[in-house]
Scaffold this motif. Structure first.
Motif, PDB file in Angstrom:
ATOM      1  N   ASP C 192      23.841  78.328  -2.556  1.00 48.04           N
ATOM      2  CA  ASP C 192      24.611  78.950  -3.544  1.00 48.04           C
ATOM      3  C   ASP C 192      25.203  77.673  -4.210  1.00 48.04           C
ATOM      4  O   ASP C 192      24.910  76.565  -3.916  1.00 48.04           O
ATOM      5  CB  ASP C 192      25.870  79.743  -2.794  1.00 48.04           C
ATOM      6  CG  ASP C 192      26.584  78.761  -1.872  1.00 48.04           C
ATOM      7  OD1 ASP C 192      27.834  78.359  -2.160  1.00 48.04           O
ATOM      8  OD2 ASP C 192      26.005  78.350  -0.788  1.00 48.04           O
ATOM      9  N   GLU C 193      25.908  78.116  -5.535  1.00 51.64           N
ATOM     10  CA  GLU C 193      26.333  77.142  -6.558  1.00 51.64           C
ATOM     11  C   GLU C 193      27.298  76.156  -5.844  1.00 51.64           C
ATOM     12  O   GLU C 193      27.022  74.851  -5.936  1.00 51.64           O
ATOM     13  CB  GLU C 193      26.988  77.899  -7.403  1.00 51.64           C
ATOM     14  CG  GLU C 193      27.765  76.970  -8.598  1.00 51.64           C
ATOM     15  CD  GLU C 193      28.296  77.658  -9.641  1.00 51.64           C
ATOM     16  OE1 GLU C 193      28.412  78.870  -9.721  1.00 51.64           O
ATOM     17  OE2 GLU C 193      29.285  76.848  -9.962  1.00 51.64           O
ATOM     18  N   HIS C 194      28.402  76.580  -4.956  1.00 52.27           N
ATOM     19  CA  HIS C 194      29.274  75.673  -4.343  1.00 52.27           C
ATOM     20  C   HIS C 194      28.673  74.602  -3.730  1.00 52.27           C
ATOM     21  O   HIS C 194      28.737  73.250  -3.601  1.00 52.27           O
ATOM     22  CB  HIS C 194      30.310  76.570  -3.726  1.00 52.27           C
ATOM     23  CG  HIS C 194      31.663  75.690  -3.372  1.00 52.27           C
ATOM     24  ND1 HIS C 194      32.729  76.126  -2.901  1.00 52.27           N
ATOM     25  CD2 HIS C 194      31.915  74.246  -3.286  1.00 52.27           C
ATOM     26  CE1 HIS C 194      33.679  75.244  -2.855  1.00 52.27           C
ATOM     27  NE2 HIS C 194      33.234  74.069  -2.827  1.00 52.27           N
ATOM     28  N   MET C 196      25.479  73.625  -3.518  1.00 51.32           N
ATOM     29  CA  MET C 196      24.538  72.872  -4.176  1.00 51.32           C
ATOM     30  C   MET C 196      25.304  71.860  -4.930  1.00 51.32           C
ATOM     31  O   MET C 196      24.994  70.710  -4.935  1.00 51.32           O
ATOM     32  CB  MET C 196      23.664  73.719  -5.211  1.00 51.32           C
ATOM     33  CG  MET C 196      22.561  72.844  -5.831  1.00 51.32           C
ATOM     34  SD  MET C 196      21.351  72.459  -4.646  1.00 51.32           S
ATOM     35  CE  MET C 196      20.890  70.844  -5.399  1.00 51.32           C
ATOM     36  N   LYS C 197      26.474  72.190  -5.516  1.00 53.46           N
ATOM     37  CA  LYS C 197      27.226  71.310  -6.289  1.00 53.46           C
ATOM     38  C   LYS C 197      27.885  70.211  -5.386  1.00 53.46           C
ATOM     39  O   LYS C 197      27.645  69.033  -5.517  1.00 53.46           O
ATOM     40  CB  LYS C 197      28.574  72.193  -6.834  1.00 53.46           C
ATOM     41  CG  LYS C 197      29.303  71.379  -7.868  1.00 53.46           C
ATOM     42  CD  LYS C 197      30.110  72.610  -8.706  1.00 53.46           C
ATOM     43  CE  LYS C 197      30.898  71.870  -9.795  1.00 53.46           C
ATOM     44  NZ  LYS C 197      31.970  71.076  -9.096  1.00 53.46           N
TER      45      LYS C 197
ATOM     46  N   ASN D  94      15.814  78.267  -7.683  1.00 52.80           N
ATOM     47  CA  ASN D  94      17.225  78.779  -7.025  1.00 52.80           C
ATOM     48  C   ASN D  94      18.150  77.531  -7.630  1.00 52.80           C
ATOM     49  O   ASN D  94      19.160  77.851  -7.646  1.00 52.80           O
ATOM     50  CB  ASN D  94      17.126  79.075  -5.782  1.00 52.80           C
ATOM     51  CG  ASN D  94      18.476  79.431  -5.245  1.00 52.80           C
ATOM     52  OD1 ASN D  94      19.017  80.329  -5.800  1.00 52.80           O
ATOM     53  ND2 ASN D  94      18.926  78.912  -4.006  1.00 52.80           N
ATOM     54  N   LYS D  97      19.275  78.175 -11.028  1.00 54.66           N
ATOM     55  CA  LYS D  97      20.074  79.382 -11.258  1.00 54.66           C
ATOM     56  C   LYS D  97      21.533  78.716 -10.830  1.00 54.66           C
ATOM     57  O   LYS D  97      22.552  79.223 -11.506  1.00 54.66           O
ATOM     58  CB  LYS D  97      19.859  80.392 -10.089  1.00 54.66           C
ATOM     59  CG  LYS D  97      19.976  81.614 -10.551  1.00 54.66           C
ATOM     60  CD  LYS D  97      19.041  82.648  -9.947  1.00 54.66           C
ATOM     61  CE  LYS D  97      19.542  82.865  -8.517  1.00 54.66           C
ATOM     62  NZ  LYS D  97      18.766  83.872  -7.835  1.00 54.66           N
ATOM     63  N   GLN D  98      21.806  77.658 -10.207  1.00 55.07           N
ATOM     64  CA  GLN D  98      22.981  77.235  -9.799  1.00 55.07           C
ATOM     65  C   GLN D  98      23.798  76.528 -10.926  1.00 55.07           C
ATOM     66  O   GLN D  98      24.992  76.320 -10.962  1.00 55.07           O
ATOM     67  CB  GLN D  98      23.162  76.398  -8.387  1.00 55.07           C
ATOM     68  CG  GLN D  98      22.535  77.276  -7.347  1.00 55.07           C
ATOM     69  CD  GLN D  98      22.626  78.510  -7.241  1.00 55.07           C
ATOM     70  OE1 GLN D  98      23.804  79.132  -7.394  1.00 55.07           O
ATOM     71  NE2 GLN D  98      21.741  79.485  -6.531  1.00 55.07           N
ATOM     72  N   ARG D  99      22.962  75.811 -11.723  1.00 55.60           N
ATOM     73  CA  ARG D  99      23.517  75.329 -13.235  1.00 55.60           C
ATOM     74  C   ARG D  99      24.376  74.213 -12.842  1.00 55.60           C
ATOM     75  O   ARG D  99      25.233  73.842 -13.328  1.00 55.60           O
ATOM     76  CB  ARG D  99      24.231  76.239 -14.132  1.00 55.60           C
ATOM     77  CG  ARG D  99      23.417  77.559 -14.376  1.00 55.60           C
ATOM     78  CD  ARG D  99      24.073  78.520 -15.516  1.00 55.60           C
ATOM     79  NE  ARG D  99      23.143  79.356 -15.987  1.00 55.60           N
ATOM     80  CZ  ARG D  99      22.455  79.459 -17.042  1.00 55.60           C
ATOM     81  NH1 ARG D  99      22.603  78.182 -17.569  1.00 55.60           N
ATOM     82  NH2 ARG D  99      21.708  80.496 -17.401  1.00 55.60           N
ATOM     83  N   VAL D 100      23.801  73.578 -11.948  1.00 55.04           N
ATOM     84  CA  VAL D 100      24.717  72.176 -11.542  1.00 55.04           C
ATOM     85  C   VAL D 100      23.745  70.932 -11.515  1.00 55.04           C
ATOM     86  O   VAL D 100      24.284  69.754 -11.558  1.00 55.04           O
ATOM     87  CB  VAL D 100      25.338  72.157  -9.942  1.00 55.04           C
ATOM     88  CG1 VAL D 100      26.456  73.414 -10.057  1.00 55.04           C
ATOM     89  CG2 VAL D 100      24.524  72.479  -9.149  1.00 55.04           C
TER      90      VAL D 100
END
Lengths: 204, 204, 204, 204
Positions: C192-194, C196-197, D94, D97-100
């Motif tokens: 997920d985004e968090h 991955m960041k 994927n 998709k998270q744009r980070v």
């Protein structure tokens, strides 16, 4: 939306397939040889063009000639006296695989639920009735209502028994249902009342 | 190892319990009131002291008097002519819950596997035979071998039928097995040959 | 209700246990030797009588003496400068097992949900604040709010950060949270985004 | 074997699909309109004809022109200084998709296992090395080895770090790996040593 996305959308509509598995299907196809892919798409087109629905049993069958009846329907060695009503093509296929039944079939097209307001639009009840006229001429004496043992299956069974009752009385046709009892995997520890009762009654 | 660890080890031996759930059981107990815990341990001790195994059916039963027979065994309204052999106490409890059987029981103590070298040490085959003498005097006419429908269950069924055969012939006692067929949840799409065959034979 | 039923009811209240498994627990106990059962119930009583809750960390600990503090709390080799707040005793036990942390702990007693109207009744927020006075005297410089990464865990984290803010500012105590990133089992395909960041920011 | 059986066999080779679901796919297709089926097979053929593998990143991309590089590779706003090596196309999708992340990618083609005897035949290690020459000319300063956190993922990470080491030293390129820590869903009760250690080190 990219072409890969569009094909993913198609696969997402396949039964039981979520977005991730749909995506994997696309990459699976991209990994195939061109010749394999051509065979695959050719087969789909061929099947779609030549698949027919049997006028008597409503089973899907493949035929490049102009046949109107499925192979089982045309087979003179199959018993005309017994008809088994099953929900779907795959139910029929599995019953056939067990090689314990030699009569004819009728594919109902599904099961109905107690909450369905127009059940006759969901299953082939009209087609069933009209196909029976011909079957009665051909010597039909018994209709086996073969439904799965769950709420909707049992509701469909009750619905069909009621639907077929006048015809059964008029032409003296037996309406039967599959026997209940212990099936593969049944444990006494989890057995329900109906199954236990039938298992006792049908004991040998 | 701390006291908490030791109690965790006890709970790890409970059927189906892994180390984490065992630990949670310990903390669950620590959260209870003292009076609750006393009732709990008191009940365990009381049960362990007063539980008996029925001399005829081999079912566990609780009695603070010196009774040798379970309640069902002593119940004059239960049918002496039929005996159902089941693997375990919980099987019997579930059959009773369905209220469709009024005979007596014998708890076999489990099922045997085709690979067991000394099956007579794993199940109560000797106790079964000796309890039957008394039951035959009391008018027994049928023994229902009620086993789960899986490899070991069916092997145990075959074993018992063979074991009981001489006795059956000598005293003219019927050996029966539970009827097979569609049980709750069975779908035609997944039905096996044996179940389909019985479902057709037992159709009504 | 029979004694077996009553004990079954007790086991049904164990975390994650349904009626059938509860029943199997009873029969499991009935199969044990008397001496085993006595040890088991004796251990439960002993544990219940001698378990204490640490006045500083609120961890459960076993002690037959009149001790008020858990072993970790009394251990002079543990670092007084860092405190980790965790939801439960089992969380602490697992962190300890990894042998990567040498500070003190505070057991919050659970997590709170955004829908809880009186969170202070569900977790030990008051006890936390009052235990901190003593810890600050003893040289505390950092509080690690260690919560699971799900909705309630993150809500509890936010709640505690806000609760501790005045104290943090007044006494110059750092409030920290555990680092985010790839954990064992994480796949890029599902990240997920968090996560991955953080995984990018914390890259080495 | 009927045409339905042949198409079933094709679907059985789709990832994660057993015989029954493959059959359902066939009936799903038979229920579609002819026009839907034509669009579906047309899309597959079109995709197969026009899909390309990017000469630099080895990602699949769709192009009806004679392009050799994927869209991300051609995008001037993407950072040439950072390259992320990921196992598969879906991993890259994927992460995007998270744009980070704003750098470039290299699709390795999978992961290798410690038991693989010729890892260089299973993943694109040669293609990686040769594509790097060009990237170094374009200003590459960091390679992020982004692998899943399981045995094979970590083995592949070690393999790549060793493979890239000479190049890293010669051209002063940083080799980094994704940060470890708590990821979505991580519970302290189940956390492992490596994750706990990183979560403490990366605490904020």
């Amino acid at each position: 939306m990219s072409e890969i996305d569009i094909l993913t959308e198609y696969f997402k509509k396949f039964p039981g397939i979520g977005p991730r598995q749909a995506r994997r299907f696309v990459y699976h196809i991209l990994r195939q040889d061109n010749s394999e892919i051509e065979k695959f798409t050719g087969l789909i087109s061929d099947l779609k063009n030549n698949i027919r629905v049997c006028k008597m049993s409503y089973v899907h069958f493949y035929s490049t000639k102009n046949e109107e009846l499925s192979q089982i329907e045309r087979d003179p060695s199959r018993d005309n006296k017994v008809l088994m009503i099953v929900p779907t093509d795959t139910d029929m296929e599995n019953v056939e695989k067990q090689r314990v039944y030699n009569g004819k079939y009728f594919i109902l097209g599904g099961v109905i639920s107690p909450t369905d307001t127009n059940p006759e639009n969901k299953i082939r009840s009209r087609e069933l009735i009209s196909s029976l006229t011909k079957r009665i001429e051909n010597g039909l004496t018994e209709i086996i209502v073969a439904m799965p043992v769950h709420r909707d299956g049992e509701h469909t069974m009750d619905y069909l028994i009621q639907l077929l009752e006048p015809l059964s009385r008029k032409h003296n046709i037996k309406i039967s249902t599959l026997g209940r009892g212990m099936s593969t995997g049944t444990e006494l520890e989890y057995i329900d009342e109906h199954t236990m009762k039938s298992a006792l009654e049908n004991r040998k």
